[in-house]
Design an enzyme around this catalytic site. Structure first.
Site, short mmCIF file in Angstrom:
data_model
loop_
_atom_site.label_atom_id
_atom_site.label_comp_id
_atom_site.label_asym_id
_atom_site.label_seq_id
_atom_site.Cartn_x
_atom_site.Cartn_y
_atom_site.Cartn_z
N HIS A 74 0.82 -1.22 0.00
CA HIS A 74 0.00 0.00 0.00
C HIS A 74 0.85 1.26 0.00
O HIS A 74 0.35 2.34 -0.29
CB HIS A 74 -1.04 -0.02 1.14
CG HIS A 74 -0.57 0.45 2.46
ND1 HIS A 74 -0.25 -0.41 3.49
CD2 HIS A 74 -0.37 1.69 2.94
CE1 HIS A 74 0.13 0.31 4.54
NE2 HIS A 74 0.06 1.57 4.23
N ASP A 119 -0.43 -7.45 1.63
CA ASP A 119 0.15 -6.09 1.64
C ASP A 119 1.66 -6.17 1.84
O ASP A 119 2.18 -5.91 2.93
CB ASP A 119 -0.54 -5.28 2.74
CG ASP A 119 -0.19 -3.80 2.68
OD1 ASP A 119 0.44 -3.37 1.69
OD2 ASP A 119 -0.56 -3.08 3.63
N GLN A 210 -0.05 6.00 11.33
CA GLN A 210 0.19 6.48 9.97
C GLN A 210 1.63 6.98 9.81
O GLN A 210 2.10 7.77 10.62
CB GLN A 210 -0.82 7.57 9.62
CG GLN A 210 -2.12 7.04 9.01
CD GLN A 210 -2.83 6.00 9.85
OE1 GLN A 210 -2.88 6.12 11.06
NE2 GLN A 210 -3.38 4.98 9.22
N GLY A 211 2.28 6.52 8.77
CA GLY A 211 3.69 6.87 8.54
C GLY A 211 4.64 5.77 8.99
O GLY A 211 5.81 5.77 8.64
N ASP A 212 4.12 4.83 9.78
CA ASP A 212 4.93 3.66 10.18
C ASP A 212 4.78 2.52 9.18
O ASP A 212 5.56 1.55 9.21
CB ASP A 212 4.51 3.16 11.56
CG ASP A 212 4.86 4.14 12.66
OD1 ASP A 212 5.97 4.72 12.60
OD2 ASP A 212 4.04 4.33 13.58
N SER A 213 3.78 2.62 8.33
CA SER A 213 3.50 1.56 7.37
C SER A 213 4.71 1.10 6.60
O SER A 213 5.59 1.90 6.27
CB SER A 213 2.50 2.05 6.34
OG SER A 213 1.23 1.75 6.79
N1 ARG Z 1 -1.56 2.44 6.94
C1 ARG Z 1 -0.70 3.14 7.84
C2 ARG Z 1 0.49 3.75 7.12
O1 ARG Z 1 0.51 3.82 5.91
C3 ARG Z 1 -0.26 2.32 9.00
C4 ARG Z 1 -1.37 1.92 9.85
C5 ARG Z 1 -0.94 1.12 11.01
N2 ARG Z 1 -1.96 1.33 11.96
C6 ARG Z 1 -2.01 0.77 13.14
N3 ARG Z 1 -2.97 1.12 13.93
N4 ARG Z 1 -1.10 -0.11 13.51
O2 ARG Z 1 1.38 4.32 7.72
#
Ligand code: ARG
Length: 259
Positions: A74, A119, A210-213
């Site tokens: 993603h 993913d 968000q940003g850790d993905s």
């Molecule tokens: N989709 C998010 C990203 O792009 C990461 C989401 C992780 N969320 C969580 N609650 N662990 O950074």
């Protein structure tokens, strides 16, 4: 302009990472960074990289070989290799370490935007990373972690869900790994949204965000997960969801060899 770009990237992720949901209470008092985390240095997480899009941190990733990064599919939607670079060997997402260009990448063929299934992605670098005490590969899990196994996540993601505050300094937190069956059980809120190839990580008030993905979930020094999605961040009944690296081990090896 670039600020807007980051906001869009994070929003895209927030949308991709949000399940259709029943009313959920607001998160209490999330004071963390990688929510609930602690500042650290790259020496403790030398396999962690920052994937930079148009010169700005967009996602995390893990070094598998000196020319190969494992991240989330993603993170690599609607993007060309030319706009991507990897920053390795820096505690900070916005300066230091080594910057290398991306030659090519491949998303999992069965990645689904709708369900977040599969993913995972592999990036091939244009030149090898200079391996050192701050730049090191991590091996890929060959078996899925046991329910309750210890895990550690790291990244430069936002400090709490919905905030715009990305962390310049790397942060980490320890969590407990939940097997797919535990994570989809009625103890938590996701049910059948937890598909084959997903595992979870949970600790009260601690989570990726968000940003850790695309970043690493490690257990005993092995890469067991890739940060994928979650319902907001650090909500009590909603663990962080990770791509189960063991499920994709041979896909990663094969794809790395093909790039
Ligand atoms: N989709 C998010 C990203 O792009 C990461 C989401 C992780 N969320 C969580 N609650 N662990 O950074």
């Amino acid at each position: 302009m670039f600020k807007i770009f980051i906001v869009l990237a994070l929003l895209g992720c927030a949308l991709a990472g949000t399940i259709p949901k029943a009313p959920i209470p607001p998160a209490d008092d999330l004071d963390g960074r990688i929510v609930g985390g602690i500042a650290t240095t790259i020496t403790s997480f030398p396999y962690q990289i920052s994937l930079q899009r148009n010169g700005f941190h967009s996602c995390g990733g893990a070094i598998y070989k000196d020319t190969i990064i494992v991240t989330a599919a993603h993170c690599l939607q609607n993007v060309s290799p030319a706009s991507l670079k990897v920053r390795a060997g820096s505690t900070y997402s916005d300066f230091g370490g080594s910057i290398v260009k991306v030659a090519s990448f491949k998303n999992h063929e069965l990645y689904s935007k709708q369900t977040s299934a599969n993913d995972i992605a592999v990036i091939k670098l244009a030149s090898p990373l200079p391996l050192s005490s701050t730049i090191q590969p991590i091996s890929l899990a060959t078996t899925s972690p046991a329910n309750g196994a210890p895990g550690v996540i790291s990244g430069w993601g936002v400090t709490s869900f919905g905030s715009n505050n990305v962390s310049s300094q790397l942060r980490y937190t320890d969590i407990s790994i939940l097997s797919r069956s535990t994570c989809s059980s009625s103890a938590y809120g996701y049910g059948s949204f937890i598909r084959s190839g997903m595992i979870c990580g949970f600790a009260a008030g601690k989570d990726a965000c968000q940003g850790d993905s695309g970043g690493p979930l490690a257990s005993d020094g092995i890469l067991v997960g890739v940060v994928s999605w979650g319902n907001e961040c650090a909500l009590a009944r909603y663990p962080g969801v990770y791509t189960d690296v063991a499920t994709y081990n041979s896909w990663v090896v094969k794809t790395a060899n093909s790039l």
